[in-house]
Design a protein around this motif. Structure first.
Motif, PDB file in Angstrom:
ATOM      1  N   ALA A  54      25.183  64.055 -89.725  1.00  0.00           N
ATOM      2  CA  ALA A  54      26.115  64.612 -90.703  1.00  0.00           C
ATOM      3  C   ALA A  54      27.523  64.075 -90.471  1.00  0.00           C
ATOM      4  O   ALA A  54      28.215  63.652 -91.420  1.00  0.00           O
ATOM      5  CB  ALA A  54      26.102  66.131 -90.616  1.00  0.00           C
ATOM      6  N   VAL A  55      27.963  64.046 -89.203  1.00  0.00           N
ATOM      7  CA  VAL A  55      29.305  63.558 -88.891  1.00  0.00           C
ATOM      8  C   VAL A  55      29.442  62.088 -89.276  1.00  0.00           C
ATOM      9  O   VAL A  55      30.442  61.671 -89.881  1.00  0.00           O
ATOM     10  CB  VAL A  55      29.619  63.767 -87.390  1.00  0.00           C
ATOM     11  N   SER A  56      28.405  61.298 -88.955  1.00  0.00           N
ATOM     12  CA  SER A  56      28.453  59.874 -89.282  1.00  0.00           C
ATOM     13  C   SER A  56      28.529  59.659 -90.786  1.00  0.00           C
ATOM     14  O   SER A  56      29.230  58.765 -91.265  1.00  0.00           O
ATOM     15  CB  SER A  56      27.217  59.160 -88.732  1.00  0.00           C
ATOM     16  N   PHE A  57      27.794  60.507 -91.539  1.00  0.00           N
ATOM     17  CA  PHE A  57      27.827  60.398 -92.997  1.00  0.00           C
ATOM     18  C   PHE A  57      29.253  60.589 -93.504  1.00  0.00           C
ATOM     19  O   PHE A  57      29.770  59.784 -94.289  1.00  0.00           O
ATOM     20  CB  PHE A  57      26.891  61.445 -93.619  1.00  0.00           C
ATOM     21  N   VAL A  58      29.898  61.651 -93.023  1.00  0.00           N
ATOM     22  CA  VAL A  58      31.272  61.938 -93.465  1.00  0.00           C
ATOM     23  C   VAL A  58      32.201  60.800 -93.062  1.00  0.00           C
ATOM     24  O   VAL A  58      33.009  60.307 -93.859  1.00  0.00           O
ATOM     25  CB  VAL A  58      31.749  63.280 -92.872  1.00  0.00           C
ATOM     26  N   LEU A  59      32.050  60.352 -91.812  1.00  0.00           N
ATOM     27  CA  LEU A  59      32.890  59.274 -91.296  1.00  0.00           C
ATOM     28  C   LEU A  59      32.746  58.023 -92.158  1.00  0.00           C
ATOM     29  O   LEU A  59      33.728  57.359 -92.517  1.00  0.00           O
ATOM     30  CB  LEU A  59      32.465  58.971 -89.864  1.00  0.00           C
ATOM     31  N   HIS A  60      31.495  57.706 -92.518  1.00  0.00           N
ATOM     32  CA  HIS A  60      31.249  56.491 -93.280  1.00  0.00           C
ATOM     33  C   HIS A  60      31.850  56.586 -94.669  1.00  0.00           C
ATOM     34  O   HIS A  60      32.517  55.668 -95.136  1.00  0.00           O
ATOM     35  CB  HIS A  60      29.740  56.231 -93.355  1.00  0.00           C
ATOM     36  N   HIS A  61      31.603  57.725 -95.355  1.00  0.00           N
ATOM     37  CA  HIS A  61      32.011  57.815 -96.747  1.00  0.00           C
ATOM     38  C   HIS A  61      33.468  58.206 -96.925  1.00  0.00           C
ATOM     39  O   HIS A  61      34.063  57.906 -97.952  1.00  0.00           O
ATOM     40  CB  HIS A  61      31.099  58.783 -97.494  1.00  0.00           C
ATOM     41  N   ALA A  62      34.059  58.877 -95.914  1.00  0.00           N
ATOM     42  CA  ALA A  62      35.447  59.307 -96.068  1.00  0.00           C
ATOM     43  C   ALA A  62      36.429  58.345 -95.430  1.00  0.00           C
ATOM     44  O   ALA A  62      37.586  58.288 -95.814  1.00  0.00           O
ATOM     45  CB  ALA A  62      35.635  60.701 -95.463  1.00  0.00           C
ATOM     46  N   VAL A  63      35.982  57.567 -94.443  1.00  0.00           N
ATOM     47  CA  VAL A  63      36.922  56.690 -93.741  1.00  0.00           C
ATOM     48  C   VAL A  63      36.554  55.217 -93.917  1.00  0.00           C
ATOM     49  O   VAL A  63      37.357  54.426 -94.391  1.00  0.00           O
ATOM     50  CB  VAL A  63      36.978  57.031 -92.230  1.00  0.00           C
TER      51      VAL A  63
END
Lengths: 192, 228
Positions: A54-63
């Motif tokens: 989940a964290v990686s998903f956010v990191l990828h799509h938001a940053v």
């Protein structure tokens, strides 16, 4: 809804991370000599794996995507995983000291579990949505835990079997894993 | 990640040749220490994918060992593991980008396993046990020896699985070495139809287990002959 079910079954059984995709073999061979440690390792990994995905998903799509830095995903995800592991350890030590005593020594090892990184990379690579990523991670975590527990139970039996001397330990464990993997191939084709 | 005590790993670790050969034989990362088991089983369904991943891992191992050895006085002790992981991740990214640029077709077959070289305990193990304590030159030798040992394990398993599974040896080498290598494929004598399971996941586990057991038996037999 059927899509989500297919992703779950696929990651859990059909493309089992350990037996069909060879991910997370280090804990699979290393921590399954006894049943209890295997169970503890499986639970700790399942938790970190789902959170890290989940964290990686956010990191990828938001940053990473807005800055077009997708090629940095390996570096970014490994840092995210290490962060999740550290955070889990701190939170667990403060809130559930008993649980920490059981799982604590396995937590640092999870950073170098390739299944955790692979789930994050695969989810991004196949451009899954956030919900799909979560379901995929849950399936992968469940599949990993399932074979850890199954294999630990098998290996406890194997201890008392009369195995030719050169095959004791890891060689016979590998052959056993092969037979288990053969069984899991029976799931191929399940759910399309 | 498992740590190997550098002092007990190889008794002759002092000489350059000793450093180099220890990685291939006595301390073989895959067969003796069982590190890097995931890529070992996953990409060994044919010799060409095995060799490709072995080369990529070798690049990452040599690059990170040399870099870590150069920076060993600058990296504070408490932050050394995160620093090592970041250095290995950087070289893994380089390997991924290079393969995407020059061997794309091959990269597609082993993409995931090139990306997760970063979690190969073998590389972090060498960084921690060797490169973080020694000068650049021995670290380079240590990386080369370990990489050669890993390549040997990967390619030997790849050759056996390809031969048993498809009856060929060195097929598709042109994906790695250019069109000139297309003729390297050798077909086994006789009409071996191929035992499909050897290239499938169960075959990987079973053949690896059998090879490891045979290796153990050979070592025991030699020790018995050498002994009194």
């Amino acid at each position: 809804m059927t899509d989500l079910a297919l992703i779950l079954i696929g990651a859990l059984l059909v493309n089992n991370f350990v037996l069909a995709q060879f991910l997370g073999l280090c804990p699979f061979m290393g921590v399954t000599r006894r049943y209890e440690p295997a169970l503890a390792m499986a639970l700790a990994t399942a938790f970190v794996l789902t959170t890290a995905a989940a964290v990686s998903f956010v990191l990828h799509h938001a940053v990473l995507v807005p800055l077009s830095l997708e090629y940095l995903r390996i570096v970014a995800f490994i840092v995210a995983i290490a962060g999740v592991v550290q955070l889990t350890e701190r939170v667990m030590r403060a809130s559930h000291p008993l649980l920490h005593e059981v799982l604590g020594i396995y937590l640092p090892l999870i950073t170098s579990n390739c299944a955790v990184l692979a789930v994050a990379l695969l989810a991004v690579g196949e451009s899954l949505s956030f919900l799909e990523t979560l379901v995929f991670a849950l399936g992968a975590a469940g599949g990993f835990s399932l074979v850890m527990v199954l294999f630990a139970a098998l290996r406890e039996r194997l201890e008392h079997a009369s195995v030719p001397e050169p095959f004791r330990g890891v060689p016979v464990a590998l052959v056993t894993a092969g037979i288990l993997s053969l069984g899991f191939m029976g799931f191929a084709g399940l759910g399309g | 990640m498992s740590r190997t005590p550098a002092s007990t790993a190889a008794p002759d670790a002092g000489t350059p040749a000793g450093v180099l050969t220890a990685g291939v034989a006595a301390r073989n990362p895959a067969w003796i220490q069982l590190l890097g088991l995931c890529p070992l089983l996953a990409v060994s369904s044919s010799a060409v994918t095995a060799l490709a991943l072995a080369l990529a891992s070798a690049g990452v191992l040599v690059g990170s060992n040399v870099t870590i050895s150069m920076l060993r006085r600058l990296i504070p002790d408490f932050a050394r593991l995160p620093a090592f992981v970041l250095i290995v991740a950087t070289f893994t990214t380089c390997a991924v980008l290079l393969m995407e640029a020059y061997a794309f077709e091959l990269y597609l077959r082993i993409a995931l396993f090139v990306q997760i070289i970063v979690t190969n305990c073998m590389i972090l193990g060498r960084a921690e046990a060797f490169a973080s304590r020694r000068p650049v030159w021995p670290s380079l030798l240590d990386a080369l020896g370990t990489a050669a040992g890993f390549a040997l394990a990967l390619v030997s398993l790849g050759l056996v699985r390809e031969a048993v599974g498809r009856g060929t040896v060195f097929a598709d080498m042109d994906m790695l070495f250019g069109p000139g290598a297309a003729g390297w494929t050798m077909t086994l004598p006789g009409d071996w139809p191929g035992l499909l399971i050897a290239t499938l996941p169960p075959g990987a586990f079973i053949i690896a287990g059998l090879l490891l057991g045979l290796g153990n038996a050979a070592v025991r037999a030699r020790r018995r002959n050498a002994g009194p």
